[in-house]
Structures are given as C-alpha cells and as structure tokens.
Scaffold this motif. Structure first.
Motif, mmCIF file in Angstrom:
data_model
loop_
_atom_site.group_PDB
_atom_site.id
_atom_site.type_symbol
_atom_site.label_atom_id
_atom_site.label_comp_id
_atom_site.label_asym_id
_atom_site.label_seq_id
_atom_site.Cartn_x
_atom_site.Cartn_y
_atom_site.Cartn_z
ATOM 1 N N GLU A 137 0.851 -1.191 0.000
ATOM 2 C CA GLU A 137 0.000 0.000 0.000
ATOM 3 C C GLU A 137 0.885 1.239 0.000
ATOM 4 O O GLU A 137 1.644 1.457 0.947
ATOM 5 C CB GLU A 137 -0.945 0.010 1.204
ATOM 6 C CG GLU A 137 -1.997 -1.082 1.150
ATOM 7 C CD GLU A 137 -3.022 -0.940 2.261
ATOM 8 O OE1 GLU A 137 -3.040 0.121 2.929
ATOM 9 O OE2 GLU A 137 -3.795 -1.891 2.459
ATOM 10 N N ILE A 138 0.782 2.039 -1.045
ATOM 11 C CA ILE A 138 1.619 3.224 -1.183
ATOM 12 C C ILE A 138 1.273 4.248 -0.101
ATOM 13 O O ILE A 138 0.103 4.453 0.231
ATOM 14 C CB ILE A 138 1.471 3.821 -2.601
ATOM 15 C CG1 ILE A 138 2.593 4.814 -2.889
ATOM 16 C CG2 ILE A 138 0.100 4.442 -2.803
ATOM 17 C CD1 ILE A 138 2.701 5.170 -4.361
ATOM 18 N N THR A 139 2.279 4.870 0.489
ATOM 19 C CA THR A 139 2.089 5.821 1.585
ATOM 20 C C THR A 139 2.201 7.260 1.087
ATOM 21 O O THR A 139 2.643 7.510 -0.040
ATOM 22 C CB THR A 139 3.145 5.604 2.681
ATOM 23 O OG1 THR A 139 4.439 5.963 2.150
ATOM 24 C CG2 THR A 139 3.170 4.159 3.149
ATOM 25 N N LYS A 140 1.810 8.186 1.946
ATOM 26 C CA LYS A 140 1.939 9.608 1.607
ATOM 27 C C LYS A 140 3.397 9.972 1.390
ATOM 28 O O LYS A 140 3.737 10.749 0.492
ATOM 29 C CB LYS A 140 1.331 10.469 2.710
ATOM 30 C CG LYS A 140 1.362 11.953 2.400
ATOM 31 C CD LYS A 140 0.688 12.776 3.492
ATOM 32 C CE LYS A 140 0.733 14.267 3.147
ATOM 33 N NZ LYS A 140 0.088 15.092 4.207
ATOM 34 N N SER A 141 4.276 9.387 2.208
ATOM 35 C CA SER A 141 5.712 9.640 2.062
ATOM 36 C C SER A 141 6.208 9.135 0.710
ATOM 37 O O SER A 141 7.007 9.797 0.041
ATOM 38 C CB SER A 141 6.480 8.944 3.190
ATOM 39 O OG SER A 141 7.871 9.102 3.015
ATOM 40 N N ASP A 142 5.730 7.967 0.282
ATOM 41 C CA ASP A 142 6.096 7.437 -1.038
ATOM 42 C C ASP A 142 5.674 8.399 -2.139
ATOM 43 O O ASP A 142 6.428 8.664 -3.078
ATOM 44 C CB ASP A 142 5.405 6.094 -1.277
ATOM 45 C CG ASP A 142 5.903 4.986 -0.374
ATOM 46 O OD1 ASP A 142 7.056 5.064 0.074
ATOM 47 O OD2 ASP A 142 5.128 4.048 -0.122
#
Length: 284
Positions: A47-52
């Motif tokens: 699951e892609i994060t905001k940081s990513d």
C-alpha cells in the motif's frame, strides 16, 4: 513566444500531482525506486504511503526540470481559491523565501516576468486547459488553469484584466497559448451544473440525439477572447484531445462513467517560464 518556454508534459514523465499517484499509474522506474527504498522484491500487496507519493512526485518534478532546462525547485501553482481573477506575482524574492517551491498560493492567476527568469508557473491538469497569456512588449506573462467552472466565471477574460491592472497591458500586445484539453468526446448525460451562464455556453454545449451533452471548451474560450478584444490571430490553441490521445492523462477517459480506461488516470503538467540561459546550460 520566443523568450518564454511552454511546458506540456503529457504522461511522458509520470503523473504530475502527488494526490493522483497510485501504484497502478506509476512508472517502472518509480516502482523500482520504491522497492529499493523499502527493500522489497515485489510491490504486490504493498500500500503506497503519503511519504512514497512525496518522493515520487519530487522525482517527477526533477526529471521534468532537467528535460525542459529549469530548476525544479522553482515550480509554483495557484490554488485558485478565490475564483474572482485574483493574481499573484512570482518574484525572485518569493523564490528565495520558498526554496523548495510548490507553495500554497490562494490566488487564481500567477504572473511571471523576464526580470525573474527560470520561475515556472503552471498546473497539474487532466482535461481542462491551462492558458498562458503574454504581454509581448513588456515581457510579462499570466498563467492560469481554466477549468470548466472557471471558464464559466470568465477567467480567460479576467487574465487580461489582471495584466491590464498590474502592468497596463494593451489588448493588441497580448499573445495567448491554450494548452491541450478535452475534445468533443467529453460528454455529460445531463446539463452540467457548472455551466451557470447558459447564454455563454450556447456555443460550447450541444446535445445529441442520444441526449448526451458535448462540451466544447475551446469555442467558449475563443468567444471570451473576442469579447475581450483579443483576436483569433493572437491565440494559439493546442488541438491535442486529452481524452483520445494516448500520450496524455484524462479524468474523462479514466472514469468508469466515461471511457473506463484506468491507465489514463493521472495529471499532465502545463506551465511556462522565461528562459534562464545560465540555468539551461546547467541542466543540459
């Protein structure tokens, strides 16, 4: 527009808005970068994060900056909170006070000048155009995302008003570039609620036998310029249709209520900057 450079990325460098980044629409290079960061052999189930998203968006801006010859730290967009034709002048002092760019600017229109070269004014967009309006005599340019809602409020005309108010720009000294946008395949199954000025949209909304409403943004923009005494010979329209062109992102094409092409989900970036020859040499 010899001394000003237009940026129009399409989907060549990946989506140009952090919020529109999904695992399904990032580039293979982005995927490899994420796997290296998180020491993963696959992104399946990740699951892609905001940081990513922040890392990927920074990478995309940097790549575009190198491709076009400007410093990616100097990219800015207007949040367009007012919707009344307000404007903000991007200066060297503002850039120095905001060294990473991409700040929150509430105004509707950004203004750049040849006195502060290398500063980029632009917008992440899908199916609505960005208008670049230049005062060819003074080296001053206004840039604004002209969504259907803001076209309804006559933002293309208000851009000329902003240049007149800020720099006493004369209509005959204006040159305009209108970016790629949705073509005749952009349809609604009912009259769009953003088209409040029905008289103005008579030239831009047609209903077919199936009851679909076809939207012609270019026609309405052209008529607004004529009303503002900006002649057709002063305006260049990019005729690319973002919905049908595979090299561009498109909300209308990606939507399950539209053409249902999820690969079209994302944002193109359209903007402009006055050339900084020293910066262009460094980024080549």
């Amino acid at each position: 527009m010899k001394d000003i450079k237009i940026i129009e990325t399409g989907n060549q460098y990946g989506t140009m808005n952090g919020g529109s980044i999904r695992l399904s629409n990032i580039t293979e290079k982005d995927k490899k970068m994420l796997m290296e960061i998180h020491k993963l052999k696959t992104l399946e189930g990740y699951e892609i994060t905001k940081s990513d998203k922040n890392v990927i968006f920074k990478e995309h801006r940097e790549i575009v900056g190198k491709a076009y010859g400007y410093d990616w730290h100097k990219m800015f967009m207007a949040d367009q909170n007012h919707k009344k034709g307000t404007y903000f002048k991007l200066s060297q002092d503002y850039v120095e006070a905001n060294p990473t760019g991409w700040t929150d600017i509430p105004e509707d229109i950004l203004i750049i000048t040849k006195e502060a070269p290398g500063i980029v004014a632009g917008h992440p967009v899908a199916d609505c155009p960005v208008v670049v309006m230049k005062d060819v005599k003074q080296g001053i340019t206004a840039v604004a995302h002209c969504s259907a809602e803001l076209i309804d409020k006559k933002l293309p005309m208000m851009m000329a008003d902003a240049l007149l108010e800020a720099y006493e720009t004369k209509d005959e000294n204006i040159s305009v570039y209108v970016s790629s946008c949705a073509g005749p395949d952009w349809t609604y199954n009912q009259y769009p609620n953003w088209a409040t000025d029905k008289e103005m949209w008579k030239s831009g909304i047609e209903v077919d036998e199936a009851g679909l409403f076809h939207i012609n943004l270019r026609k309405v923009i052209e008529n607004q310029f004529k009303e503002r005494n900006i002649l057709p010979k002063q305006v260049i329209f990019n005729k690319v249709d973002t919905i049908t062109n595979p090299d561009y992102y498109s909300n209308a094409a990606a939507s399950p209520y539209g053409l249902n092409q999820p690969e079209k989900a994302g944002r193109n970036f359209v903007g402009a900057f006055y050339k900084d020859e020293q910066e262009m040499v460094k980024t080549r």
